[in-house]
Design a protein around this motif. Structure first.
Motif, PDB file in Angstrom:
ATOM      1  N   ALA A 181       0.926  -1.250  -0.143  1.00 37.24           N
ATOM      2  CA  ALA A 181      -0.035  -0.191   0.154  1.00 37.24           C
ATOM      3  C   ALA A 181       0.794   1.132   0.067  1.00 37.24           C
ATOM      4  O   ALA A 181       0.383   2.300   0.058  1.00 37.24           O
ATOM      5  CB  ALA A 181      -1.167  -0.046   1.178  1.00 37.24           C
ATOM      6  N   SER A 182       2.217   1.050  -0.129  1.00 39.25           N
ATOM      7  CA  SER A 182       2.841   2.496  -0.219  1.00 39.25           C
ATOM      8  C   SER A 182       4.304   1.960  -1.162  1.00 39.25           C
ATOM      9  O   SER A 182       4.636   0.907  -1.274  1.00 39.25           O
ATOM     10  CB  SER A 182       3.495   2.852   1.238  1.00 39.25           C
ATOM     11  OG  SER A 182       4.316   1.572   1.833  1.00 39.25           O
ATOM     12  N   THR A 183       4.975   2.968  -1.591  1.00 39.66           N
ATOM     13  CA  THR A 183       6.225   2.997  -2.298  1.00 39.66           C
ATOM     14  C   THR A 183       7.211   2.033  -1.199  1.00 39.66           C
ATOM     15  O   THR A 183       7.823   1.131  -1.808  1.00 39.66           O
ATOM     16  CB  THR A 183       6.734   4.183  -2.709  1.00 39.66           C
ATOM     17  OG1 THR A 183       5.844   4.843  -3.446  1.00 39.66           O
ATOM     18  CG2 THR A 183       8.165   4.159  -3.115  1.00 39.66           C
ATOM     19  N   ASP A 184       7.105   2.448  -0.245  1.00 39.33           N
ATOM     20  CA  ASP A 184       8.082   1.685   0.827  1.00 39.33           C
ATOM     21  C   ASP A 184       7.879   0.263   1.046  1.00 39.33           C
ATOM     22  O   ASP A 184       8.971  -0.618   0.906  1.00 39.33           O
ATOM     23  CB  ASP A 184       7.892   2.398   2.129  1.00 39.33           C
ATOM     24  CG  ASP A 184       8.907   3.606   2.286  1.00 39.33           C
ATOM     25  OD1 ASP A 184       9.561   4.046   1.289  1.00 39.33           O
ATOM     26  OD2 ASP A 184       8.580   4.459   3.443  1.00 39.33           O
ATOM     27  N   GLU A 185       6.689  -0.068   1.168  1.00 40.12           N
ATOM     28  CA  GLU A 185       6.199  -1.366   1.094  1.00 40.12           C
ATOM     29  C   GLU A 185       6.562  -2.353  -0.268  1.00 40.12           C
ATOM     30  O   GLU A 185       7.289  -3.463  -0.284  1.00 40.12           O
ATOM     31  CB  GLU A 185       4.777  -1.729   1.154  1.00 40.12           C
ATOM     32  CG  GLU A 185       4.506  -1.449   2.792  1.00 40.12           C
ATOM     33  CD  GLU A 185       3.061  -1.474   3.130  1.00 40.12           C
ATOM     34  OE1 GLU A 185       2.472  -1.118   4.077  1.00 40.12           O
ATOM     35  OE2 GLU A 185       2.000  -2.033   2.311  1.00 40.12           O
ATOM     36  N   ARG A 241      -3.805  -1.381  -3.996  1.00 39.58           N
ATOM     37  CA  ARG A 241      -4.135  -0.771  -2.959  1.00 39.58           C
ATOM     38  C   ARG A 241      -3.407   0.728  -2.932  1.00 39.58           C
ATOM     39  O   ARG A 241      -3.769   1.412  -2.067  1.00 39.58           O
ATOM     40  CB  ARG A 241      -3.644  -1.542  -1.499  1.00 39.58           C
ATOM     41  CG  ARG A 241      -4.407  -2.670  -1.426  1.00 39.58           C
ATOM     42  CD  ARG A 241      -3.889  -3.286   0.033  1.00 39.58           C
ATOM     43  NE  ARG A 241      -4.867  -4.569   0.146  1.00 39.58           N
ATOM     44  CZ  ARG A 241      -4.458  -5.351   1.123  1.00 39.58           C
ATOM     45  NH1 ARG A 241      -3.687  -5.151   2.274  1.00 39.58           N
ATOM     46  NH2 ARG A 241      -5.316  -6.370   1.191  1.00 39.58           N
ATOM     47  N   LEU A 242      -2.657   0.765  -3.848  1.00 42.40           N
ATOM     48  CA  LEU A 242      -2.071   2.051  -4.235  1.00 42.40           C
ATOM     49  C   LEU A 242      -2.923   2.882  -5.316  1.00 42.40           C
ATOM     50  O   LEU A 242      -2.878   2.944  -6.273  1.00 42.40           O
ATOM     51  CB  LEU A 242      -0.621   1.922  -4.817  1.00 42.40           C
ATOM     52  CG  LEU A 242       0.568   1.396  -4.267  1.00 42.40           C
ATOM     53  CD1 LEU A 242       1.598   0.958  -4.934  1.00 42.40           C
ATOM     54  CD2 LEU A 242       0.878   2.517  -3.170  1.00 42.40           C
ATOM     55  N   LEU A 278      -2.537  11.874  -5.203  1.00 37.54           N
ATOM     56  CA  LEU A 278      -1.740  12.824  -4.372  1.00 37.54           C
ATOM     57  C   LEU A 278      -1.871  14.068  -4.349  1.00 37.54           C
ATOM     58  O   LEU A 278      -1.715  14.968  -3.446  1.00 37.54           O
ATOM     59  CB  LEU A 278      -0.269  12.296  -4.521  1.00 37.54           C
ATOM     60  CG  LEU A 278      -0.067  10.855  -4.337  1.00 37.54           C
ATOM     61  CD1 LEU A 278       1.295  10.232  -4.709  1.00 37.54           C
ATOM     62  CD2 LEU A 278      -0.352  10.230  -2.863  1.00 37.54           C
ATOM     63  N   GLN A 327      -1.359   7.747  -7.439  1.00 41.09           N
ATOM     64  CA  GLN A 327      -0.562   6.423  -7.140  1.00 41.09           C
ATOM     65  C   GLN A 327      -1.076   5.454  -8.243  1.00 41.09           C
ATOM     66  O   GLN A 327      -2.018   5.808  -8.706  1.00 41.09           O
ATOM     67  CB  GLN A 327      -1.104   5.736  -5.709  1.00 41.09           C
ATOM     68  CG  GLN A 327      -0.357   6.644  -4.664  1.00 41.09           C
ATOM     69  CD  GLN A 327      -0.570   5.976  -3.193  1.00 41.09           C
ATOM     70  OE1 GLN A 327      -2.121   5.318  -3.164  1.00 41.09           O
ATOM     71  NE2 GLN A 327       0.066   5.697  -2.340  1.00 41.09           N
ATOM     72  N   THR A 348       7.305   7.642  -9.819  1.00 46.93           N
ATOM     73  CA  THR A 348       8.297   7.057  -9.003  1.00 46.93           C
ATOM     74  C   THR A 348       8.233   5.510  -9.125  1.00 46.93           C
ATOM     75  O   THR A 348       7.155   5.040  -9.614  1.00 46.93           O
ATOM     76  CB  THR A 348       7.751   7.410  -7.568  1.00 46.93           C
ATOM     77  OG1 THR A 348       7.387   8.736  -7.170  1.00 46.93           O
ATOM     78  CG2 THR A 348       8.417   6.813  -6.359  1.00 46.93           C
ATOM     79  N   THR A 388       5.164   3.229  -9.051  1.00 47.31           N
ATOM     80  CA  THR A 388       4.050   3.166  -7.792  1.00 47.31           C
ATOM     81  C   THR A 388       3.294   4.730  -7.797  1.00 47.31           C
ATOM     82  O   THR A 388       2.449   4.655  -7.328  1.00 47.31           O
ATOM     83  CB  THR A 388       5.090   2.963  -6.574  1.00 47.31           C
ATOM     84  OG1 THR A 388       6.119   4.226  -6.445  1.00 47.31           O
ATOM     85  CG2 THR A 388       5.643   1.715  -6.416  1.00 47.31           C
ATOM     86  N   GLU A 389       4.053   5.605  -8.532  1.00 47.14           N
ATOM     87  CA  GLU A 389       3.452   6.946  -8.607  1.00 47.14           C
ATOM     88  C   GLU A 389       3.565   7.462  -9.984  1.00 47.14           C
ATOM     89  O   GLU A 389       4.500   7.144 -10.643  1.00 47.14           O
ATOM     90  CB  GLU A 389       3.769   8.011  -7.407  1.00 47.14           C
ATOM     91  CG  GLU A 389       3.473   7.598  -6.073  1.00 47.14           C
ATOM     92  CD  GLU A 389       4.215   8.669  -4.980  1.00 47.14           C
ATOM     93  OE1 GLU A 389       4.456   9.582  -5.600  1.00 47.14           O
ATOM     94  OE2 GLU A 389       4.258   8.363  -3.910  1.00 47.14           O
TER      95      GLU A 389
END
Ligand SMILES: Cc1cc2nc3c(=O)[nH]c(=O)nc-3n(C[C@H](O)[C@H](O)[C@H](O)COP(=O)(O)OP(=O)(O)OC[C@H]3O[C@@H](n4cnc5c(N)ncnc54)[C@H](O)[C@@H]3O)c2cc1C
Lengths: 479, 376
Positions: free
Chosen positions: A59-63, A104-105, A109, A121, A179, A217-218
């Motif tokens: 659910a995030s770029t970090d994940e 989920r992304l 933004l 996203q 991204t 991711t974005e």
């Protein structure tokens, strides 16, 4: 369709891989039970299926980065997935792969009307990007027919087009920044709200790379103010030649419509029955749409209809109101669905120079006789992007193979007349083994070297785009 | 000097090169770090190989003069919609600009803001990589997603990944009429807001530029509309209503004056005779005035609604040091060889991107002989 033999080493450590993924993702974001991974066994090219080792829904770029680091570390192939509407098998898993779904992304933004950009996203659906800016009368231009379902991530990976790209271009012309996470888990920012690239045009390279260079991711997308209005006209012709000549004359006349769509008799009849659009009884139908104020539309259509009359139409129908406009588009928009109701079909996507249109349609008709399979043609005539629909019976042994053989021959014909294998759907697994017909070994080698730079271990969506034999050495070396 | 006459000769020349090559088309755009190397001229690969007006497609060998391409298109009422800039006046160069040079430097003009850049109209390329291998990508059709898009990668790679031998374009009909809305006296911030309002209107503005110092010294903001006659008349007046709050609006429709006005912007004419270095900033349009203010410039010219800022500064100025961090990039376009040898012409990239770019160069040109170092 041949796929690489799954890595026994990866299969044998499934439990460990799943456990490591669960460590970095919230509960429910790692799918690994056999009955659940089945949901990811194919995309819209449903003839080919294979459940993945596991599927993850970060659910995030970090994940995403954390997932990729683990897969990189463990040597596990990763198949990125948007909404799974690829018609080329681009999101087809292998048994030893992890599906990385971006559903989920899906957040917006930033919307920035002054600079005419939106940042989203990548799992957000195409239509909901327009949905996010519609209240200010803006829209996101690329409009694949699948826009209700498909994600921006898939659009970027496939460089998707739509009915209106004659005027507005395809995804790559409307993408300003991304991204992206590399297979090694590194997060990179490319482009942004400014218009051109600083160094090499990496954004242009990533768009259309079918999920093989990184996981997006974005995205920063160009949004445009909606035109004041739009109006389609419908034209019926007795022959493909007449319709083709009409298209060429419209383009030469200097009025550039936003869309010129073409349907042949089979598609006209099937879609008419399905949608009740009330299409005329004819060999070839064109839908031409122009935009602007009422007066501007009148003037452009004046020119276009004059040209249309010169080619002896069976019918010319101008939409007088929104209702009639919707009816003109109705059949075209439901074409794939309508054909799907009466038959199994395979949808091709080759592009040809528009001048070759009559010749190619004639050859497709001949092949249809030779192979004994019916073909319907519905496509973007303004830019030569064809969509022959070959009808076959999935339950009849050998029919799929016959259909594929005929499809291959049609695509080779497209290349022969100066066109290409795919105009907007991508290569995926479907056209992978035809790449030698369009490219020399050197051409393919140059492209594969690009992947070597982004993903030296060939873990990202490895069995796609390139003929398996051509990429074998790189994939084996990686394994 | 190596001067091949066809693609095969070109490939041989590259394959046989013993050291670095300085690739030139017409030699009119010496941008980037000066390259010491044997000159490889592509000018001999010349001529339009295919032009189908009904398919909006033109294919030409890389050394074909831009003028020849534009003349052929004009004869059919068509044009290169990305409006490539001509660099001779700004850079003080002579020679014949080539279509391959346009692609290699991804040269666009004011219409980029609406129609797109050179890279958006480029359908296909043929080129010779650093090994001397002839490669192709894309083709001559308008929609093509077969394999990776090396077409975009080649556009703007300044001959550092390969030497272009042939390029194909999507071309567009040239409109019948044009109108330019002129507003005088806006400061840079107001001008960018006015341009944003124009570009955010439904009237398809095809140019939005601002000069803080017009020909007679006063600031002028210019907004362009193109189309058929009645359309341009209607849109110009509708747009004048949208922009009424920004001041008095004059509308210019004379074809020669509007052409000259946009050539002035496109080719950065106000800086031609002025001494100093010229930089090109690509920024988020609304950031333009604020970033430009940090430049303490001797001259500014805004295009692309504020997203492209031309900056004139004294010779040898390290503009990036003055600007600090901003979203976008700065390119040094005009400076002495000495300055270009010391200041990076292209914005240094963050490490991960620089590594990818270096990796790509290594793959396409493993010997490092194609315009080595030009892009940094
Ligand atoms: C009925 C129907 C009509 C269609 N009409 C059109 C049309 O008009 N025009 C058109 O161009 N296409 C059309 N398509 C094809 C399809 O919708 C597009 O290719 C779409 O862009 C796929 O998006 P997706 O999100 O479903 O991607 P998926 O199918 O999930 O994936 C497509 C590719 O993208 C890659 N990918 C997914 N997410 C990422 C990510 N985050 N990072 C990197 N790579 C990623 C995948 O690995 C795969 O290779 C149609 C499909 C259907 C079923």
């Amino acid at each position: 369709m041949e796929m690489p033999v799954p890595s026994a080493a990866v299969l044998s450590k499934k439990a460990r891989i799943v456990a490591r993924l669960q460590e970095v993702l919230p509960e429910g974001a790692v799918i690994h039970e056999a009955q659940e991974t089945r949901a990811y066994e194919c995309d819209a090219l449903t003839a080919y299926k294979c459940p993945p080792l596991a599927a993850v829904l970060p659910a995030s770029t970090d994940e995403v980065s954390a997932v990729l680091r683990i897969c990189h570390d463990e040597g596990v192939p990763v198949v990125p997935r948007g909404s799974g509407t690829s018609l080329a098998g681009g999101a087809l898993p292998t048994a030893d792969s992890v599906i990385l779904g971006v559903a989920r992304l899906n957040a917006v933004l930033e919307t920035d009307y002054d600079n005419r950009v939106i940042r989203v996203q990548s799992g957000r659906t195409n239509l909901s990007v327009t949905g996010a800016v519609e209240e200010q009368d803006f829209f996101y231009a690329p409009d694949p027919s699948s826009q209700l379902a498909c994600a921006i991530a898939g659009n970027i990976a496939m460089n998707s087009g739509g009915a209106h790209c004659l005027k507005y271009g395809v995804t790559t012309n409307n993408l300003l920044g991304v991204t992206m996470v590399t297979m090694a888990g590194e997060v990179v920012e490319i482009g942004g709200a400014h218009l051109d690239a600083g160094g090499l045009d990496l954004l242009g390279l990533i768009c259309g790379s079918e999920g093989q260079l990184g996981v997006v991711t974005e995205a920063t997308l160009r949004i445009l103010r909606k035109p004041e209005g739009a109006r389609p006209v419908l034209m019926g012709y007795r022959s493909a030649e007449a319709a083709g000549a009409c298209v060429a004359d419209i383009i030469k006349a200097g009025v550039l419509p936003v869309a010129i769509e073409y349907m042949d008799r089979l598609c006209i009849e099937v879609t008419d029955k399905f949608s009740g659009a009330g299409y005329p009884d004819c060999e070839a139908l064109l839908i031409v749409e122009v935009e602007g104020s009422e007066a501007e539309i009148d003037e452009q259509l004046g020119v276009i209809l004059q040209i249309a009359r010169n080619h002896d139409p069976v019918e010319l129908r101008e939409a007088k109101d929104a209702d009639e406009a919707a009816r003109i588009w109705l059949g075209r928009k439901s074409a794939f669905g309508a054909v799907g109701r009466i038959n199994d079909y395979m949808c091709l996507d080759g592009t040809i120079p528009v001048s070759a249109l009559p010749h190619v349609l004639k050859r497709i008709g001949e092949m249809s006789e030779e192979y004994g399979l019916a073909v319907g043609n519905v496509f973007h005539a303004g830019d030569g992007n064809m969509h022959p629909l070959i009808l076959f019976d999935a339950n009849k042994p050998g029919d799929l193979e016959t259909c594929e053989a005929m499809g291959a021959e049609i695509l080779k014909l497209c290349v022969e007349v100066g066109g290409c294998l795919t105009g907007e759907h991508g290569v995926g697994i479907e056209k992978r083994d035809l790449m030698h017909d369009q490219f020399s070994g050197d051409d393919l080698e140059a492209q594969m070297r690009v992947k070597d730079v982004f993903d030296p271990a060939w873990l990202l969506n490895p069995a796609k785009v390139f003929p398996l034999a051509a990429s074998a050495e790189r994939r084996d070396f990686a394994a | 000097m190596l001067a091949p006459n066809d693609e095969t000769d070109l490939a041989e020349a590259v394959a046989g090169a013993a050291g670095p090559l300085r690739v030139v088309g017409g030699g009119t755009r010496p941008i980037g770090k000066p390259v010491a190397g044997e000159v490889l001229s592509v000018a001999g690969l010349s001529g339009i190989s295919l032009y189908e007006p009904g398919a909006l497609t033109l294919v030409a060998r890389a050394g074909t003069p831009v003028a020849e391409v534009e003349a052929a298109l004009a004869a059919e009422g068509q044009r290169l919609a990305f409006e490539p800039m001509e660099h001779r006046g700004l850079l003080g160069t002579s020679g014949e600009p080539t279509i391959g040079g346009v692609v290699a430097a991804n040269v666009s003009g004011p219409r980029r803001v609406q129609a797109g850049a050179c890279r958006d109209f480029l359908l296909g390329v043929r080129f010779v990589d650093g090994r001397g291998t002839v490669l192709k990508n894309g083709g001559r059709v308008m929609k093509n997603v077969t394999g990776y898009d090396l077409v975009k990668l080649m556009a703007g790679s300044y001959g550092t990944l390969g030497v272009l031998s042939e390029v194909s374009f999507k071309v567009l009909p040239a409109p019948a009429a044009v109108a330019v809305l002129l507003i005088e006296g806006l400061d840079d911030g107001q001008a960018v807001r006015a341009m944003a309002a124009a570009l955010g209107s439904p009237f398809e503005v095809t140019g939005a530029a601002h000069t803080p110092k017009g020909v007679d010294g006063a600031p002028v903001t210019m907004i362009r509309i193109e189309g058929f006659e009645s359309q341009v008349r209607y849109r110009a007046s509708a747009l004048a209503d949208v922009l009424a709050e920004f001041g008095e609006i004059a509308i210019e429709t004379d074809p020669e004056r509007t052409r000259a006005g946009w050539a002035w912007v496109r080719d950065v004419e106000p800086f031609h005779v002025l001494p100093g270095d010229v930089w090109r900033l690509s920024v988020k349009p609304s950031d333009g005035p604020e970033v430009a203010a940090r430049a303490e410039a001797d001259g500014l010219l805004y295009d692309w609604g504020g997203g492209l800022v031309w900056v004139l500064v004294p010779e040898g100025t390290d503009l990036r040091a003055r600007l600090g961090a901003f979203e976008g990039h700065a390119t040094l376009v005009r400076a002495s060889e000495a300055t270009r040898a010391t200041l990076p012409a292209f914005q240094p990239e963050p490490a991960p991107l620089a590594a990818i770019a270096a990796g790509l160069r290594e793959k396409f040109d493993p010997r490092g002989i194609l315009n080595p170092g030009l892009m940094g």
